[in-house]
Design a protein around this motif. Structure first.
Motif, PDB file in Angstrom:
ATOM      1  N   VAL A  97     117.718  60.738  -4.134  1.00  7.77           N
ATOM      2  CA  VAL A  97     117.510  60.225  -5.492  1.00  7.77           C
ATOM      3  C   VAL A  97     117.559  58.699  -5.503  1.00  7.77           C
ATOM      4  N   LEU A  98     118.463  58.127  -4.725  1.00 11.14           N
ATOM      5  CA  LEU A  98     118.544  56.661  -4.637  1.00 11.14           C
ATOM      6  C   LEU A  98     117.252  56.087  -4.068  1.00 11.14           C
ATOM      7  N   LEU A  99     116.694  56.751  -3.050  1.00  9.44           N
ATOM      8  CA  LEU A  99     115.423  56.295  -2.477  1.00  9.44           C
ATOM      9  C   LEU A  99     114.284  56.414  -3.490  1.00  9.44           C
ATOM     10  N   SER A 100     114.319  57.471  -4.306  1.00 11.05           N
ATOM     11  CA  SER A 100     113.283  57.625  -5.333  1.00 11.05           C
ATOM     12  C   SER A 100     113.426  56.574  -6.424  1.00 11.05           C
ATOM     13  N   PHE A 101     114.628  56.049  -6.566  1.00 13.02           N
ATOM     14  CA  PHE A 101     114.869  54.984  -7.534  1.00 13.02           C
ATOM     15  C   PHE A 101     114.291  53.658  -7.026  1.00 13.02           C
ATOM     16  N   TRP A 109     107.684  62.452  -5.595  1.00 10.39           N
ATOM     17  CA  TRP A 109     106.826  63.584  -5.239  1.00 10.39           C
ATOM     18  C   TRP A 109     107.562  64.560  -4.325  1.00 10.39           C
ATOM     19  N   LEU A 110     108.333  64.038  -3.369  1.00 10.12           N
ATOM     20  CA  LEU A 110     109.074  64.887  -2.442  1.00 10.12           C
ATOM     21  C   LEU A 110     110.110  65.727  -3.188  1.00 10.12           C
ATOM     22  N   ILE A 111     110.818  65.124  -4.129  1.00 14.43           N
ATOM     23  CA  ILE A 111     111.830  65.846  -4.901  1.00 14.43           C
ATOM     24  C   ILE A 111     111.185  66.962  -5.716  1.00 14.43           C
ATOM     25  N   GLN A 163     117.837  63.536 -10.679  1.00 12.99           N
ATOM     26  CA  GLN A 163     116.749  62.655 -11.088  1.00 12.99           C
ATOM     27  C   GLN A 163     116.508  62.732 -12.594  1.00 12.99           C
ATOM     28  N   GLN A 164     116.525  63.957 -13.142  1.00 13.92           N
ATOM     29  CA  GLN A 164     116.316  64.117 -14.579  1.00 13.92           C
ATOM     30  C   GLN A 164     117.451  63.488 -15.377  1.00 13.92           C
ATOM     31  N   LYS A 165     118.662  63.573 -14.872  1.00 10.39           N
ATOM     32  CA  LYS A 165     119.796  62.942 -15.552  1.00 10.39           C
ATOM     33  C   LYS A 165     119.646  61.428 -15.545  1.00 10.39           C
ATOM     34  N   ILE A 166     119.183  60.894 -14.428  1.00  9.26           N
ATOM     35  CA  ILE A 166     118.977  59.452 -14.339  1.00  9.26           C
ATOM     36  C   ILE A 166     117.899  58.998 -15.314  1.00  9.26           C
ATOM     37  N   LEU A 167     116.852  59.793 -15.450  1.00 11.50           N
ATOM     38  CA  LEU A 167     115.789  59.454 -16.399  1.00 11.50           C
ATOM     39  C   LEU A 167     116.312  59.403 -17.826  1.00 11.50           C
TER      40      LEU A 167
END
Length: 298
Positions: A97-101, A109-111, A163-167
């Motif tokens: 998730v940090l990398l996706s950030f 896309w990977l997640i 990821q959804q929580k971060i959004l």
């Protein structure tokens, strides 16, 4: 109102940990692990397994070992397996998730792909599919590989939830203020996202402990065990041998005892059920605690 879920969950977990840490030192538990396949009752020899009695509260296995002693001794390995799988899963998910950030497109896309894959394939079948591959079955490090595989199977789901929580957090005013002052990616993630993500992480982690316990129990029913090593018995021949008394292994070995020694699978399955209920009740209690936000709500 008192948070009974948290109180009951804490009590159940305390009983489990106390029994695991202290129970193995009791003379009754130590002596109960000794094999005693034949005993004389009323002038007649009787062969193990023996049913529950005042001498053996939960009965014995086929080697005459006390089942309560086996369960208490195997509790440590069971809990360590569950925590190892869950910790690895959440640690890797947090990194992903940090990398996706930082690099949004490829890792997002990977997640999403990983989450869809794990959602579309039954978890138990995915576990069996990968664990039984020859490259892992005959590996000298099979136990480590199996733990990693079980952690990776639902890593997509955990990453997607994070990821959804971060959004949702990113749309709050204080995050927008952080963007305005120009915080760097790592500092931004640490100061703005982690504190708000942590309560959900703790709750989901606790619930996932129960999910992992259920998965290991299901694997035990299919005789797919984590703590097995391949031992060569002769040239060109070998077998998988269990190296632990963890509860899923005991459950798998007791499948044939449903009719002739029902207490073995019954009490083993009850122990796994206890684990699942403990983590789920505790997780619900933690969720309510964080929602109400205070120790005063206990």
């Amino acid at each position: 109102m008192r948070n009974w879920h948290l109180i009951i969950g804490t009590i159940l977990l305390s009983i489990l940990l106390i029994g695991t840490i202290i129970g193995v030192h009791f003379p009754y538990i130590k002596n109960g692990l000794k094999e005693n396949r034949m005993v004389m009752e009323d002038g007649k020899f009787e062969r193990a397994p023996f049913p529950p009695s005042s001498r053996h509260l939960l009965g014995t296995d086929h080697d005459g070992r006390d089942l309560l002693s086996i369960l208490i001794t195997g509790a440590k390995d069971t809990i360590l397996l569950i925590f190892a799988i869950t910790v690895i899963r959440y640690g890797l998910s947090l990194v992903l998730v940090l990398l996706s950030f930082i690099w949004k497109k490829p890792f997002t896309w990977l997640i999403n792909w990983w989450n869809q894959l794990s959602s579309g394939l039954p978890i138990i079948f995915a576990a069996i599919l990968f664990i039984t591959l020859p490259i892992f079955t005959f590996s000298p490090n099979r136990v480590i590989w199996v733990i990693i595989i079980l952690a990776l199977i639902e890593m997509g789901r955990v990453s997607y939830i994070m990821q959804q929580k971060i959004l949702s957090i990113s749309k709050t005013p204080f995050v927008e203020a952080g963007i305005t002052i120009g915080s760097g990616p790592f500092r931004f993630f640490k100061n703005y996202y982690v504190p708000n993500l942590l309560p959900d992480l703790i709750v989901n982690f606790c619930v996932d402990l129960g999910r992992v316990a259920l998965l290991l129990g299901q694997q035990g029913i299919f005789s797919i065990f984590v703590t097995q090593i391949f031992v060569q018995t002769s040239y060109g021949f070998g077998e998988l041998r269990n190296t632990s008394l963890n509860w899923p292994t005991l459950l798998g070995n007791a499948r044939g005892d449903l009719l002739k020694a029902f207490w073995i699978p019954f009490f083993t399955a009850s122990a796994i059920t206890y684990l699942i209920l403990t983590f789920n009740i505790l997780g619900e209690g933690l969720r309510r605690y964080f929602e109400k936000g205070g120790v005063s709500n206990l």
